[in-house]
Design a protein around this motif. Structure first.
Motif, PDB file in Angstrom:
ATOM      1  N   GLU A   9      60.872  13.942 -24.378  1.00  0.00           N
ATOM      2  CA  GLU A   9      62.580  13.276 -24.469  1.00  0.00           C
ATOM      3  C   GLU A   9      62.829  12.133 -23.523  1.00  0.00           C
ATOM      4  O   GLU A   9      63.270  13.442 -22.565  1.00  0.00           O
ATOM      5  N   ILE A  10      62.807  11.416 -23.542  1.00  0.00           N
ATOM      6  CA  ILE A  10      62.714  10.565 -21.960  1.00  0.00           C
ATOM      7  C   ILE A  10      64.666  10.594 -21.849  1.00  0.00           C
ATOM      8  O   ILE A  10      65.020  10.396 -20.812  1.00  0.00           O
ATOM      9  N   LYS A  11      65.486  11.162 -22.674  1.00  0.00           N
ATOM     10  CA  LYS A  11      66.847  11.523 -22.483  1.00  0.00           C
ATOM     11  C   LYS A  11      67.456  11.970 -21.914  1.00  0.00           C
ATOM     12  O   LYS A  11      67.961  11.811 -21.319  1.00  0.00           O
ATOM     13  N   CYS A  12      66.570  12.850 -21.948  1.00  0.00           N
ATOM     14  CA  CYS A  12      66.686  14.120 -21.180  1.00  0.00           C
ATOM     15  C   CYS A  12      66.735  14.208 -20.043  1.00  0.00           C
ATOM     16  O   CYS A  12      67.174  15.363 -18.992  1.00  0.00           O
ATOM     17  N   LEU A  13      66.527  13.230 -19.290  1.00  0.00           N
ATOM     18  CA  LEU A  13      65.265  13.486 -17.969  1.00  0.00           C
ATOM     19  C   LEU A  13      67.012  12.743 -16.835  1.00  0.00           C
ATOM     20  O   LEU A  13      67.452  11.371 -17.312  1.00  0.00           O
ATOM     21  N   GLU A  17      64.466  13.330 -12.574  1.00  0.00           N
ATOM     22  CA  GLU A  17      63.058  12.987 -12.586  1.00  0.00           C
ATOM     23  C   GLU A  17      62.713  12.379 -12.996  1.00  0.00           C
ATOM     24  O   GLU A  17      61.244  11.982 -13.225  1.00  0.00           O
ATOM     25  N   LEU A  18      63.202  10.517 -13.771  1.00  0.00           N
ATOM     26  CA  LEU A  18      62.724   9.822 -13.280  1.00  0.00           C
ATOM     27  C   LEU A  18      61.894   9.620 -13.230  1.00  0.00           C
ATOM     28  O   LEU A  18      60.686   8.483 -13.217  1.00  0.00           O
ATOM     29  N   LYS A  19      62.627   9.320 -11.641  1.00  0.00           N
ATOM     30  CA  LYS A  19      61.696   8.572 -10.552  1.00  0.00           C
ATOM     31  C   LYS A  19      59.838   9.407  -9.910  1.00  0.00           C
ATOM     32  O   LYS A  19      59.350   9.405  -9.616  1.00  0.00           O
ATOM     33  N   LYS A  20      60.695  10.995 -10.119  1.00  0.00           N
ATOM     34  CA  LYS A  20      59.517  11.739 -10.371  1.00  0.00           C
ATOM     35  C   LYS A  20      58.529  11.351 -10.927  1.00  0.00           C
ATOM     36  O   LYS A  20      56.836  10.223 -10.955  1.00  0.00           O
ATOM     37  N   GLU A  21      58.361  11.011 -12.290  1.00  0.00           N
ATOM     38  CA  GLU A  21      57.374  10.867 -13.367  1.00  0.00           C
ATOM     39  C   GLU A  21      57.563   9.660 -13.306  1.00  0.00           C
ATOM     40  O   GLU A  21      56.113   9.450 -13.449  1.00  0.00           O
ATOM     41  N   GLU A  27      54.663   4.204 -10.902  1.00  0.00           N
ATOM     42  CA  GLU A  27      55.513   2.214 -10.715  1.00  0.00           C
ATOM     43  C   GLU A  27      56.398   3.258  -9.682  1.00  0.00           C
ATOM     44  O   GLU A  27      56.504   4.479  -8.994  1.00  0.00           O
ATOM     45  N   LYS A  28      56.990   2.264  -8.980  1.00  0.00           N
ATOM     46  CA  LYS A  28      58.664   1.945  -8.103  1.00  0.00           C
ATOM     47  C   LYS A  28      59.319   2.850  -8.801  1.00  0.00           C
ATOM     48  O   LYS A  28      59.849   3.060 -10.331  1.00  0.00           O
ATOM     49  N   PRO A  29      59.399   3.892  -7.790  1.00  0.00           N
ATOM     50  CA  PRO A  29      61.328   4.366  -8.185  1.00  0.00           C
ATOM     51  C   PRO A  29      62.368   3.467  -8.456  1.00  0.00           C
ATOM     52  O   PRO A  29      62.840   4.144  -8.910  1.00  0.00           O
ATOM     53  N   ARG A  57      56.572  -0.498 -19.851  1.00  0.00           N
ATOM     54  CA  ARG A  57      57.205  -0.733 -21.426  1.00  0.00           C
ATOM     55  C   ARG A  57      55.951   0.330 -22.607  1.00  0.00           C
ATOM     56  O   ARG A  57      56.057   1.543 -23.530  1.00  0.00           O
ATOM     57  N   ALA A  58      55.079  -0.105 -22.455  1.00  0.00           N
ATOM     58  CA  ALA A  58      53.904   0.137 -23.306  1.00  0.00           C
ATOM     59  C   ALA A  58      53.554   1.882 -22.588  1.00  0.00           C
ATOM     60  O   ALA A  58      53.611   2.531 -23.558  1.00  0.00           O
ATOM     61  N   LYS A  59      53.660   2.214 -21.594  1.00  0.00           N
ATOM     62  CA  LYS A  59      53.377   2.988 -20.612  1.00  0.00           C
ATOM     63  C   LYS A  59      54.808   4.224 -21.301  1.00  0.00           C
ATOM     64  O   LYS A  59      54.229   5.075 -21.433  1.00  0.00           O
TER      65      LYS A  59
END
Length: 297
Positions: A9-13, A17-21, A27-29, A57-59
């Motif tokens: 669930e992306i909204k939990c990040l 955490e999003l930067k690491k993902e 992708e650029k942080p 967006r597809a990823k």
């Protein structure tokens, strides 16, 4: 299990955490803050994130679940304009949340679990027991989509809906950090209240987080015999143990505690109990909220 069930669930990040993902995706942080901002607007699909490339967006769509609750029922009070929402979650489970409008701002009461296992005698939320915990993102969604549906800003949050917040400790703690993040909707922690039935060890754990939220204790009786008959949690954490945890919370955070007290006729509203309550809280920085008890079928 659907394919969606296995996605994160992306909204939990958090932003970190999003930067690491994103780094793991090549992708650029700096995209992390863009995505985080979109998630907290909120959006109904990744395609709405128009300043991201179609490839990214597809990823995101392939890797992550974007939770978007649906309004099953909305009830509006003719007296004060209070809105009660019944949301259907991505797996079909439903939870309620409430928007309350006051002169000092708009308050949303959120649920933290589907059902509840505390078994309090006066509460309808736990009649069917606990089904599951809500994720941090699902708790957050109640705020985000009420703002979107109503067009009103949310100024205050109370975690007093269905569920025991401290029984869902990790997800609730994550929610508190997400909802108060400056990169999101940034609701200050002093505008957030968390209500617990009295899980003493979790209260002490929460104290060590040194958050600036208001802690509310569902007390409802000042003596163990009465409280245990109404609230089974008191058998595990009797009043003396609970008050020890409350003292620790105040000493650690400096935040005054609120005590919720439902007036159950002939059960918790007797004069000697009022005197016992006064003695119990004497010398403790506290606020007592007396609540009329509604009947539950």
């Amino acid at each position: 299990m659907t394919e969606k069930s296995f996605k994160t669930e992306i909204k939990c990040l958090s932003v970190a955490e999003l930067k690491k993902e994103l780094a793991d995706m090549g992708e650029k942080p700096f995209r992390a803050k863009q995505i985080f901002k979109w998630l907290h607007q909120p959006v109904g699909s990744f395609d709405e994130m128009t300043d991201l490339s179609k490839d990214l967006r597809a990823k995101l769509s392939e890797r992550y679940l974007l939770t978007v609750p649906k309004v099953v029922r909305e009830q509006v009070s003719k007296v004060d304009g209070t809105h009660k929402y019944l949301w259907q979650l991505h797996d079909g489970d439903c939870v309620e949340s409430v928007l309350m409008r006051y002169e000092h701002g708009n308050t949303v009461c959120v649920s933290t679990q589907v059902g509840c296992r505390m078994g309090c005698a006066f509460c309808a939320s736990g009649l069917l027991g606990l089904k599951r915990h809500l994720s941090a993102g699902e708790i957050l969604d109640q705020i985000l989509f009420i703002q979107k549906d109503s067009g009103l800003p949310v100024n205050n949050i109370v975690l007093m809906g269905t569920g025991e917040p401290l029984d869902n400790y990790d997800n609730v703690l994550k929610f508190l950090h997400l909802v108060s993040c400056p990169d999101g909707i940034n609701i200050g922690q002093r505008h957030i209240s968390l209500s617990t039935s009295g899980l003493a060890d979790r209260i002490e754990q929460l104290a060590d987080e040194k958050l600036q939220i208001t802690l509310s204790i569902s007390l409802h009786a000042p003596d163990d015999e009465s409280r245990s008959s109404m609230m089974p949690v008191n058998r595990s954490y009797p009043i003396e143990r609970l008050m020890k945890a409350c003292n620790y919370y105040f000493d650690t955070t400096g935040r005054r505690i609120s005590y919720e007290y439902a007036m159950a006729r002939g059960k918790s509203d007797r004069p000697w109990q009022a005197e016992m309550l006064a003695a119990l809280l004497k010398g403790r920085p506290s606020h007592v909220n007396l609540i009329p008890l509604n009947p539950v079928k």
